[in-house]
Motif scaffolding. Structure first.
Motif, PDB file in Angstrom:
ATOM      1  N   ALA A 215      17.502 -35.946  29.373  1.00  0.00           N
ATOM      2  CA  ALA A 215      17.546 -35.623  27.944  1.00  0.00           C
ATOM      3  C   ALA A 215      16.164 -35.669  27.283  1.00  0.00           C
ATOM      4  CB  ALA A 215      18.542 -36.523  27.228  1.00  0.00           C
ATOM      5  N   PRO A 216      15.341 -36.708  27.516  1.00  0.00           N
ATOM      6  CA  PRO A 216      14.057 -36.737  26.801  1.00  0.00           C
ATOM      7  C   PRO A 216      13.162 -35.545  27.157  1.00  0.00           C
ATOM      8  CG  PRO A 216      14.526 -38.871  27.810  1.00  0.00           C
ATOM      9  CD  PRO A 216      15.559 -37.919  28.317  1.00  0.00           C
ATOM     10  N   GLU A 217      13.190 -35.145  28.398  1.00  0.00           N
ATOM     11  CA  GLU A 217      12.381 -33.991  28.800  1.00  0.00           C
ATOM     12  C   GLU A 217      12.855 -32.735  28.057  1.00  0.00           C
ATOM     13  OE1 GLU A 217      11.317 -33.462  33.133  1.00  0.00           O
ATOM     14  OE2 GLU A 217      12.796 -31.854  32.911  1.00  0.00           O
ATOM     15  N   ALA A 218      14.172 -32.574  27.981  1.00  0.00           N
ATOM     16  CA  ALA A 218      14.740 -31.401  27.306  1.00  0.00           C
ATOM     17  C   ALA A 218      14.424 -31.420  25.817  1.00  0.00           C
ATOM     18  CB  ALA A 218      16.244 -31.344  27.535  1.00  0.00           C
ATOM     19  N   VAL A 219      14.492 -32.608  25.233  1.00  0.00           N
ATOM     20  CA  VAL A 219      14.163 -32.734  23.807  1.00  0.00           C
ATOM     21  C   VAL A 219      12.699 -32.334  23.596  1.00  0.00           C
ATOM     22  CG1 VAL A 219      13.898 -34.397  21.912  1.00  0.00           C
ATOM     23  CG2 VAL A 219      15.968 -34.431  23.340  1.00  0.00           C
ATOM     24  N   GLY A 220      11.871 -32.706  24.543  1.00  0.00           N
ATOM     25  CA  GLY A 220      10.460 -32.323  24.491  1.00  0.00           C
ATOM     26  C   GLY A 220      10.273 -30.814  24.479  1.00  0.00           C
ATOM     27  N   TYR A 221      11.182 -30.106  25.098  1.00  0.00           N
ATOM     28  CA  TYR A 221      11.119 -28.642  25.090  1.00  0.00           C
ATOM     29  C   TYR A 221      11.787 -28.057  23.834  1.00  0.00           C
ATOM     30  CZ  TYR A 221       9.521 -28.260  29.968  1.00  0.00           C
ATOM     31  OH  TYR A 221       8.784 -28.304  31.120  1.00  0.00           O
ATOM     32  N   GLY A 222      12.319 -28.945  22.992  1.00  0.00           N
ATOM     33  CA  GLY A 222      12.915 -28.466  21.747  1.00  0.00           C
ATOM     34  C   GLY A 222      14.425 -28.309  21.795  1.00  0.00           C
ATOM     35  N   TYR A 223      15.069 -28.745  22.865  1.00  0.00           N
ATOM     36  CA  TYR A 223      16.537 -28.658  22.918  1.00  0.00           C
ATOM     37  C   TYR A 223      17.130 -29.863  22.221  1.00  0.00           C
ATOM     38  CZ  TYR A 223      15.559 -25.243  26.566  1.00  0.00           C
ATOM     39  OH  TYR A 223      15.071 -24.170  27.268  1.00  0.00           O
ATOM     40  N   ASN A 224      18.258 -29.618  21.608  1.00  0.00           N
ATOM     41  CA  ASN A 224      18.888 -30.687  20.832  1.00  0.00           C
ATOM     42  C   ASN A 224      20.050 -31.275  21.636  1.00  0.00           C
ATOM     43  OD1 ASN A 224      19.606 -32.308  18.772  1.00  0.00           O
ATOM     44  ND2 ASN A 224      20.527 -30.687  17.507  1.00  0.00           N
ATOM     45  N   GLU A 523       9.379 -28.279  39.287  1.00  0.00           N
ATOM     46  CA  GLU A 523      10.115 -29.373  38.652  1.00  0.00           C
ATOM     47  C   GLU A 523       9.992 -29.286  37.130  1.00  0.00           C
ATOM     48  OE1 GLU A 523       9.157 -33.159  40.360  1.00  0.00           O
ATOM     49  OE2 GLU A 523      10.329 -34.229  38.847  1.00  0.00           O
ATOM     50  N   GLY A 524      11.035 -29.742  36.464  1.00  0.00           N
ATOM     51  CA  GLY A 524      11.192 -29.506  35.040  1.00  0.00           C
ATOM     52  C   GLY A 524      10.134 -30.065  34.114  1.00  0.00           C
ATOM     53  N   TYR A 525       9.338 -31.032  34.557  1.00  0.00           N
ATOM     54  CA  TYR A 525       8.363 -31.599  33.623  1.00  0.00           C
ATOM     55  C   TYR A 525       7.175 -30.681  33.401  1.00  0.00           C
ATOM     56  CZ  TYR A 525       5.563 -33.137  37.669  1.00  0.00           C
ATOM     57  OH  TYR A 525       4.813 -33.173  38.824  1.00  0.00           O
ATOM     58  N   ILE A 526       7.082 -29.619  34.201  1.00  0.00           N
ATOM     59  CA  ILE A 526       6.013 -28.636  33.999  1.00  0.00           C
ATOM     60  C   ILE A 526       6.664 -27.284  33.725  1.00  0.00           C
ATOM     61  CG2 ILE A 526       4.062 -27.428  35.063  1.00  0.00           C
ATOM     62  CD1 ILE A 526       3.601 -29.872  36.815  1.00  0.00           C
ATOM     63  N   SER A 527       6.137 -26.591  32.742  1.00  0.00           N
ATOM     64  CA  SER A 527       6.612 -25.243  32.455  1.00  0.00           C
ATOM     65  C   SER A 527       5.478 -24.278  32.768  1.00  0.00           C
ATOM     66  CB  SER A 527       7.002 -25.156  30.971  1.00  0.00           C
ATOM     67  OG  SER A 527       7.305 -23.828  30.635  1.00  0.00           O
ATOM     68  N   VAL A 528       5.758 -23.288  33.577  1.00  0.00           N
ATOM     69  CA  VAL A 528       4.727 -22.304  33.934  1.00  0.00           C
ATOM     70  C   VAL A 528       5.200 -20.940  33.455  1.00  0.00           C
ATOM     71  CG1 VAL A 528       3.447 -21.212  35.828  1.00  0.00           C
ATOM     72  CG2 VAL A 528       3.999 -23.650  35.950  1.00  0.00           C
ATOM     73  N   ASP A 529       4.404 -20.314  32.632  1.00  0.00           N
ATOM     74  CA  ASP A 529       4.760 -18.995  32.085  1.00  0.00           C
ATOM     75  C   ASP A 529       6.159 -18.993  31.488  1.00  0.00           C
ATOM     76  OD1 ASP A 529       2.425 -17.762  32.563  1.00  0.00           O
ATOM     77  OD2 ASP A 529       3.089 -16.641  34.335  1.00  0.00           O
ATOM     78  N   GLY A 530       6.510 -20.081  30.828  1.00  0.00           N
ATOM     79  CA  GLY A 530       7.813 -20.149  30.175  1.00  0.00           C
ATOM     80  C   GLY A 530       8.968 -20.475  31.114  1.00  0.00           C
TER      81      GLY A 530
END
Ligand code: NOJ
Length: 877
Positions: A215-224, A523-530
């Motif tokens: 959840a915290p990682e997703a919240v970091g991406y702006g998901y509620n 892995e989800g903690y890094i976003s590459v090109d969206g």
């Protein structure tokens, strides 16, 4: 001294999380989340007579019986993020000569270290279908970890299995087929553990997508969202698909298992009693330790009661300075919430795994690298900046493993198409190499931390499952060297967007064009090109499809090489007559260029098989990921059951580009003489009887005087944010615990039976002594042989496969049950393919009897070179 942080750390003995395993709680949390995980208590304790664990048990008992309560707690609880040199450490027991245990990624090599090798991905070695190479890779990786002073290598991976091709970490695992993954797990584990390092089978279970895994990682991406995603998996699918390779891991003697970030049926995997106590320790008889994924622990006592043995990295969240365990665990034993037998069992399981792989007290390799810096000197307690000393010895552990890596990547390269004898290359007059994916990253091979970018050739995908390259041989460098030695003309354009120059180059007379393209994920903690770990689509990156279409429109001998973390959609160009050959080179590791050169020029005759299906559209897979939350607690229902990958394509009878198990060679093979021999096996007996009573290993009862557990100021300095087993106060009340639920009704709720140390019934599908399930499941019921003849003109390996149709209305049309890689068959030579079909191979999971059952439905076997080319067939009597 700053005691504040660890004053707070004494929080939550009976945390609200203790309630997270009770059924009503789930309903309260999200009415739409209908999947529930039933409770399973007490947590199974070790079996002193478990096969291949007896000696480890004895050694562990001799050690643990001398330990104090705080020493045991120290063994179970990590020191906190960046508290010491490894990605995870647990406290040492200096009094008894035990150094801190070091937990280190990754499944492809020693992460965050120098002078190490970068091996091929799991998916790529799976494509070899070669047990010897799987083992050799495991052994070599284990040796490198051992040389660096690592206790537990955090791999191999069977979760994700690969439910959907977009899954960001599929490449870390092996294949969406559970048998190929199970064999790969077992061989890798044997290799790692033969090197004296504990392997870690991860991630248990259902970590099939990166979106919302935490959840915290997703919240970091702006998901509620408020909680991590729940993978909702029914009991039959669990057994027949996702748990299957973990059973093989347990049977192979794996010393540790990592529980995953996600929830499983609305209970967090690291406190899911059904998962850890029920399936893993009960039914499968797992004797080693369960460690949490990093910050996947969400509760104190309840996670211990649910079967968690080690909290990683030890703090509630990175660098919080608080812990669910540490002092809380100490207190929970003193106040009787956690039975003593459970903390003993946790320590026993950790130490038994330690001894099982051959470790001895006094002979541990000292950790000689630092995950957080390549500096030679620095703070050993990195987060706190304390303990300045030599932390990196720069030990070179590579031991010539490059040769093996080159061989594995070549033998894991799948030849998908080869027309007009385009391959192997034979001194081409003019070789043109095109594409970013043939060249280097301008920032260097390690230019992006944890490989979190896609620049240059894709030698390794991103995330904690990566390692730092010692070098990366690019396709451009290796092919140029080869071409020059042959006297060819060689030119390369290492970009996808230089279309005018590319046209001018490849349109010249007699050019052989090799186009390198890729598709990356991680892995989800890094976003590459969206792409937030998972791939957003199944197309090639950097406009690769367009590049292929263009080059093949200008050059009628266009060879395509794909580096990718899974299937890509090739339907726009793969059948073009100008695309004369296609190769999937997976994620090859440091020897990339050399390996692909070996295949392109025929030094290695390809035999690899694709470990997943190449569909013609994203939709054709029938499964996909959840990219937008469907509630506060995202729910993913695995309603397709075991119909993933080829099982789905076969059922739906969908056309596809390349089927599971498909791959060509520079020679040809014929299949004949299928022979089935029925074996004598006793009637299957469900296991009956009981466990022993929970053993108490400690020689003396722990003191109940809280003064005895106070931090010993006089002995050593307190390190900021470090997680200790000690108290900073003798008060056990609300102020000390900081537990928001302290004293509330239900705050002391313990699930029924959770503290019961009496003998417990054995699971019918489990075994009295053998890990991995009822040993009669592995009885051989049939031996199948077939003859495989090299009918071509060059020597080659062949990968025959055996599929079974279990015949029931709910069964996939066929499932892989056996394979081999017959090596070096000379032209005209015949090899024998042999498979022992076990009871498990022919059974279904019966949810009513909670056991494996062979149905009355007719069983048919098929043998051939791929899942859709099966010339031999027989019905089992
Ligand atoms: C999280 C990853 O999911 C896991 O695979 C890894 O071992 C840990 N981080 C430690 O880096």
């Amino acid at each position: 001294m700053n005691h504040l942080t660890w004053a707070l750390a004494t929080a939550a003995v009976f945390s609200g999380n203790a309630r997270a395993n009770t059924v009503p709680q789930f309903a309260e949390r999200d009415a739409s989340a209908s999947a529930q995980s039933p409770p399973f208590y007490p947590s199974p304790w070790m079996n002193p007579k478990a096969t291949d664990w007896e000696s480890a048990y004895e050694q562990a008992k001799a050690f643990v019986s001398q330990m104090t309560l705080m020493e045991k707690v120290n063994l179970t609880t990590g020191v906190g993020w960046e508290g010491e040199q490894c990605v995870g450490n647990v406290g040492a027991v200096p009094r008894l000569g035990l150094k801190s245990l070091c937990m280190q990624d990754s499944p492809v090599g020693v992460r965050d270290a120098d002078f190490v090798s970068v091996f091929t991905s799991g998916q790529t070695v799976a494509a070899t279908f070669d047990r010897q190479l799987l083992y050799a890779r495991g052994l070599a990786m284990g040796q490198e970890h051992r040389g660096k002073g690592v206790t537990v290598q955090l791999g191999p991976v069977a979760g994700p299995l690969g439910r959907a091709p977009e899954g960001g970490r599929n490449w870390e695992g092996f294949s969406p087929d559970p048998v190929l993954t199970g064999v790969s797990m077992a061989e890798t584990i044997r290799g790692i553990q033969d090197a004296g390092v504990i392997a870690c089978a991860k991630h248990l279970i259902g970590n099939e997508q990166e979106h919302f895994r935490q959840a915290p990682e997703a919240v970091g991406y702006g998901y509620n969202i408020t909680e991590s995603v729940s993978s909702n998996i029914d009991d039959k699918t669990m057994h027949e698909l996702y748990l299957w390779p973990f059973a093989d891991a347990v049977r192979a003697g794996v010393g540790s298992v990592m529980c995953s970030y996600n929830q499983v049926n609305n209970s967090y995997a690291c406190q899911n009693s059904k998962l850890l106590n029920g399936y893993l320790k009960g039914e499968l008889g797992f004797q080693g330790m369960v460690m949490s994924d990093w910050a996947a622990q969400h509760a104190g006592v309840s996670s211990a009661l649910a079967g968690l043995d080690m909290a990683m990295p030890g703090d509630t969240s990175f660098n919080s300075g608080f812990a669910f365990w540490g002092p809380n665990l100490t207190l929970s034993v003193i106040n009787g919430t956690l039975p003593e037998w459970r903390i003993d069992d946790m320590a026993m399981r950790i130490m038994a795994a330690f001894f099982k792989v051959g470790n001895k007290i006094g002979e541990q390799v000292t950790t000689n690298f630092a995950s957080w810096t390549t500096d030679t000197y620095g703070p050993v307690h990195y987060a706190a900046g304390k303990g300045y000393q030599k932390i990196n010895e720069h030990v070179d552990v590579r031991a010539g493993h490059g040769t093996l890596i080159r061989e594995i990547a070549a033998k894991g390269t799948v030849l998908l198409k080869n027309t007009n004898k385009a391959l192997p290359l034979n001194k081409p007059r003019f070789l043109a190499v095109i594409g970013d994916d043939a060249g280097s990253n301008p920032a260097g091979p390690n230019g992006c931390s944890d490989r979190g970018c896609n620049n240059g050739t894709l030698g390794m995908a991103w995330g904690s499952g990566s390692a730092n390259f010692p070098y990366l041989v690019t396709p451009d460098a290796a092919l140029q060297a080869k071409a020059l030695s042959d006297g060819s003309v060689y030119q390369s354009i290492l970009a996808n967007n230089q279309l005018d120059a590319t046209k001018a180059l490849v349109s010249q007379d007699g050019v052989t064009a090799v186009v390198f393209v890729n598709a990356d994920s991680g892995e989800g903690y890094i976003s590459v090109d969206g792409n937030e770990g998972d791939r957003n689509n199944l197309t090639l990156w950097r406009n690769g499809d367009n590049l292929i279409k263009k080059v093949s429109s200008w050059c009628n001998n266009t060879i395509v090489v794909i580096h990718s973390t899974g299937a890509v959609i090739v339907d726009k160009w793969y059948s073009s007559p100008n695309v004369t050959a296609i190769l999937w080179a997976g994620i090859p590791g440091q020897e990339s260029g050399n390996s692909i050169t070996d295949v392109l020029y025929g030094k290695v005759n390809p035999a690899a098989r694709t470990p997943f299906t190449w569909g013609n559209s994203r939709e054709s897979y029938g499964t996909d990921l959840l990219y937008k939350p469907n509630g506060d607690i995202p729910q993913v229902d695995f309603t397709e059951g075991s119909f993933i990958d080829y099982r789905h394509f076969d059922q739906a009878n969908t056309s596809l580009a390349y089927e599971f198990g498909y791959g060509l060679s520079y020679t040809t093979f014929s299949y004949s003489n299928l022979h089935v021999t029925k074996k004598r096996a006793a009637v299957y007996q469900p296991t009956t009887g009981k466990t022993i009573t929970a053993p108490t290993i400690a020689k003396t009862k722990p003191s109940t005087n809280l003064n005895d557990y106070i931090f010993p100021d006089a002995k050593f300095p307190y390190i900021w944010q470090y997680i200790y087993p000690y108290f900073n106060t003798t008060s056990s009340g609300k102020e000390a615990s900081q537990d928001p639920y302290y004293g509330e009704p239900n705050s002391a709720y313990l699930p029924e039976n959770a503290t019961n140390g009496c003998a417990q019934p054995l699971h019918a599908a489990g075994d009295k002594v053998a890990p991995g399930g009822n040993s009669a499941l592995y009885d051989v019921l049939y031996t199948v042989t077939a003859q495989v003849k090299n009918t071509g003109s060059v020597t080659g390996d062949e990968v025959p496969q055996l599929y079974v149709s279990l015949g029931g209305p709910g069964d996939p049309p066929k499932v892989l049950r056996g394979f081999d890689r017959l090596r070096d068959l000379a032209p005209g030579q015949t090899g024998t393919f042999e498979v022992n079909l076990t009871r498990r191979d022919l059974s279904n999971w019966d949810t009513a009897s909670q056991n494996w059952v062979i149905s009355d439905c007719p069983k048919t076997i098929y043998v051939g070179p791929s899942s859709r080319k099966l010339p031999l067939k027989a019905t089992l009597a």
